[in-house]
Design a protein around this motif. Structure first.
Motif, PDB file in Angstrom:
ATOM      1  N   GLY A 284      -5.782  -0.272   0.294  1.00 16.08           N
ATOM      2  CA  GLY A 284      -5.226   1.065   0.441  1.00 16.08           C
ATOM      3  C   GLY A 284      -5.752   2.046  -0.584  1.00 16.08           C
ATOM      4  N   GLU A 285      -5.096   3.198  -0.644  1.00 22.09           N
ATOM      5  CA  GLU A 285      -5.462   4.249  -1.600  1.00 22.09           C
ATOM      6  C   GLU A 285      -4.867   3.926  -2.971  1.00 22.09           C
ATOM      7  OE1 GLU A 285      -7.373   6.757  -1.023  1.00 22.09           O
ATOM      8  OE2 GLU A 285      -7.437   6.984   1.170  1.00 22.09           O
TER       9      GLU A 285
ATOM     10  N   ASP B 126      -4.739   2.530   6.744  1.00 26.13           N
ATOM     11  CA  ASP B 126      -6.177   2.582   6.978  1.00 26.13           C
ATOM     12  C   ASP B 126      -6.703   1.174   6.719  1.00 26.13           C
ATOM     13  OD1 ASP B 126      -8.882   2.903   7.097  1.00 26.13           O
ATOM     14  OD2 ASP B 126      -8.982   4.612   5.726  1.00 26.13           O
ATOM     15  N   ASN B 127      -6.850   0.396   7.771  1.00 22.75           N
ATOM     16  CA  ASN B 127      -7.193  -1.011   7.601  1.00 22.75           C
ATOM     17  C   ASN B 127      -8.654  -1.245   7.223  1.00 22.75           C
ATOM     18  OD1 ASN B 127      -4.599  -2.202   8.087  1.00 22.75           O
ATOM     19  ND2 ASN B 127      -4.832  -1.624  10.233  1.00 22.75           N
ATOM     20  N   LYS B 128      -9.414  -0.150   7.105  1.00 23.73           N
ATOM     21  CA  LYS B 128     -10.771  -0.275   6.584  1.00 23.73           C
ATOM     22  C   LYS B 128     -10.779  -0.339   5.055  1.00 23.73           C
ATOM     23  CE  LYS B 128     -12.851   2.177  10.503  1.00 23.73           C
ATOM     24  NZ  LYS B 128     -13.598   3.388  10.938  1.00 23.73           N
ATOM     25  N   LYS B 129      -9.654   0.036   4.443  1.00 19.22           N
ATOM     26  CA  LYS B 129      -9.522  -0.012   2.985  1.00 19.22           C
ATOM     27  C   LYS B 129      -8.676  -1.237   2.637  1.00 19.22           C
ATOM     28  CE  LYS B 129     -10.003   4.964   2.431  1.00 19.22           C
ATOM     29  NZ  LYS B 129      -9.381   6.236   1.979  1.00 19.22           N
TER      30      LYS B 129
ATOM     31  N   GLU C  76       0.804  -1.227   0.000  1.00 19.35           N
ATOM     32  CA  GLU C  76       0.000   0.000   0.000  1.00 19.35           C
ATOM     33  C   GLU C  76       0.835   1.275   0.000  1.00 19.35           C
ATOM     34  OE1 GLU C  76      -3.112  -0.135   2.980  1.00 19.35           O
ATOM     35  OE2 GLU C  76      -3.336  -2.297   2.722  1.00 19.35           O
TER      36      GLU C  76
ATOM     37  N   ARG D 171      -0.827   3.955  -7.593  1.00 18.33           N
ATOM     38  CA  ARG D 171      -1.111   4.835  -6.456  1.00 18.33           C
ATOM     39  C   ARG D 171      -0.470   6.211  -6.622  1.00 18.33           C
ATOM     40  NH1 ARG D 171      -2.781   0.839  -2.795  1.00 18.33           N
ATOM     41  NH2 ARG D 171      -1.834  -1.219  -3.085  1.00 18.33           N
TER      42      ARG D 171
ATOM     43  N   SER E 100      -8.157  -8.289   2.810  1.00  9.15           N
ATOM     44  CA  SER E 100      -8.873  -8.058   4.074  1.00  9.15           C
ATOM     45  C   SER E 100      -8.655  -9.206   5.049  1.00  9.15           C
ATOM     46  CB  SER E 100     -10.374  -7.891   3.795  1.00  9.15           C
ATOM     47  OG  SER E 100     -10.620  -6.713   3.061  1.00  9.15           O
TER      48      SER E 100
ATOM     49  N   LYS F 164      -9.500  -8.092  -2.972  1.00  8.79           N
ATOM     50  CA  LYS F 164      -9.832  -7.344  -1.758  1.00  8.79           C
ATOM     51  C   LYS F 164     -10.184  -8.287  -0.605  1.00  8.79           C
ATOM     52  CE  LYS F 164     -11.148  -3.027  -3.992  1.00  8.79           C
ATOM     53  NZ  LYS F 164     -12.223  -2.044  -4.286  1.00  8.79           N
TER      54      LYS F 164
END
Length: 356
Positions: A269-270, A263-266, A103, A124, A159, A155
């Motif tokens: 990553g970005e 950001d472990n909710k993504k 990431e 990215r 995750s 994903k």
């Protein structure tokens, strides 16, 4: 003039490179990250191979997919090793890594999610987005869109790695020291800790805590040339000055600055774009030859001067070592996953010493 370098590496090595760019004037122009579920101890993996009556010298190709490690031997025969056997030789630090897709890289590349012969590419960096499009237009790559199903697979696996290793981190912290790189603390606290920490603290919190990723960032950063790393854990040749904190600051397993926190909710990553690429160059590579072709394009068009790659030692088959090169033939020869780690920043240390 400082040479512009492309660095190819694993997610943890990408975090080190990102910290170098954040804290220093780094020669790294582009960070090319690999998808990585985990890496293996070279010595333990060698012992496992012997259980299957395989010598490193006999292995032509090594791939992991669909729950197995597939060894293609020099006679083109194949041996299948269950992933459960391979888990026994995984490096301990991999169990606290939450990053499957690099990431913190500028571009991330791996086979997960793509059809055979293609690589999944996550961009990215806006400038690299433009470079990839130019390379496609110039006939270097064939491009496909990832289907919704393929993207979901990527994903989901990413995750799952985050969830599993966040649980490992929680368990590890319950019985030993905190895993510093995942600590959610204010930047002011990070700066305060950085300014009172040196190799003694790095050793206590990372090296002796089974968290060292063996990247060589500490050796590269040491201004006194006191830290050494090769086939060993990092060590010092004599006592470090109390007022030097470089090694502690740059380590990917110490505090992560706000700008680089995960950001472990993504799940991945970005990113600016995601696609599936295949090289249109006739290279004898795996997974679409995308990394080899990208490095060729970057060097040919002078986006970078040289690249750090990981090759295999001639006298120790599949033993990885890092080298800095501007020769595409070196890049081609080094293509393919090694599945073991080495200090990738060692060649940059040599470059820095040449410039003194």
């Amino acid at each position: 003039m400082t040479e512009k370098i492309a660095l190819v590496g694993t997610p943890c090595e990408m975090l080190t490179a990102a910290k170098l760019q954040h804290y220093t004037q780094s020669p790294i122009e582009y960070k090319i990250g690999l998808f990585c579920m985990e890496n293996f101890s070279y010595s333990y993996l060698s012992n496992l191979m012997s259980q299957y009556d395989v010598d490193y010298d006999d292995i032509k190709k090594f791939r992991i997919e669909k729950g197995f490690g597939f060894l293609t031997l020099n006679d083109d025969s194949q041996i299948k090793i269950p992933i459960s056997d391979l888990q026994d030789v995984v490096r301990k630090n991999c169990n606290i890594c939450v990053d499957l897709t690099s990431e913190k890289a500028d571009i991330s590349i791996g086979s997960i999610g793509s059809a055979d012969g293609y690589s999944t590419v996550i961009i990215r960096n806006e400038k690299l987005d433009e470079i990839i499009q130019k390379a496609i237009d110039d006939g270097y790559f064939e491009v496909k869109l990832l289907s919704e199903k393929q993207e979901k697979i990527l994903k989901r696996l990413s995750s799952n790695k985050k969830k599993r290793n966040l649980e490992n981190i929680e368990e590890k912290e319950s019985r030993s020291k905190p895993v510093l790189y995942m600590r959610d603390v204010e930047m002011s606290h990070i700066l305060d800790e950085n300014m009172v920490s040196n190799f003694v603290d790095l050793k206590a919190n990372v090296i002796d805590n089974a968290s060292c990723v063996h990247c060589g960032g500490c050796e590269y950063m040491c201004p006194y040339d006191l830290i050494k790393i090769d086939d060993t854990k990092p060590f010092t040749t004599k006592k470090c000055p109390d007022d030097c904190h470089a090694c502690f600051i740059i380590c990917p397993r110490t505090y992560t600055p706000d700008k680089l926190k995960f950001d472990n909710k993504k799940a991945i990553g970005e990113y600016t774009s995601i696609m599936s690429l295949k090289s249109l160059k006739d290279y004898p590579t795996q997974d679409g030859g995308v990394i080899t072709t990208l490095l060729e394009y970057l060097m040919e068009n002078e986006y970078v001067d040289k690249t750090v790659i990981v090759d295999k030692k001639e006298d120790q088959p599949w033993k990885p070592y890092a080298k800095l090169t501007d020769d595409i033939n070196d890049v081609i020869a080094a293509s393919g996953t090694k599945y073991s780690v080495c200090p990738v920043f060692k060649p940059l240390k040599e470059l820095k010493e040449e410039g003194k």
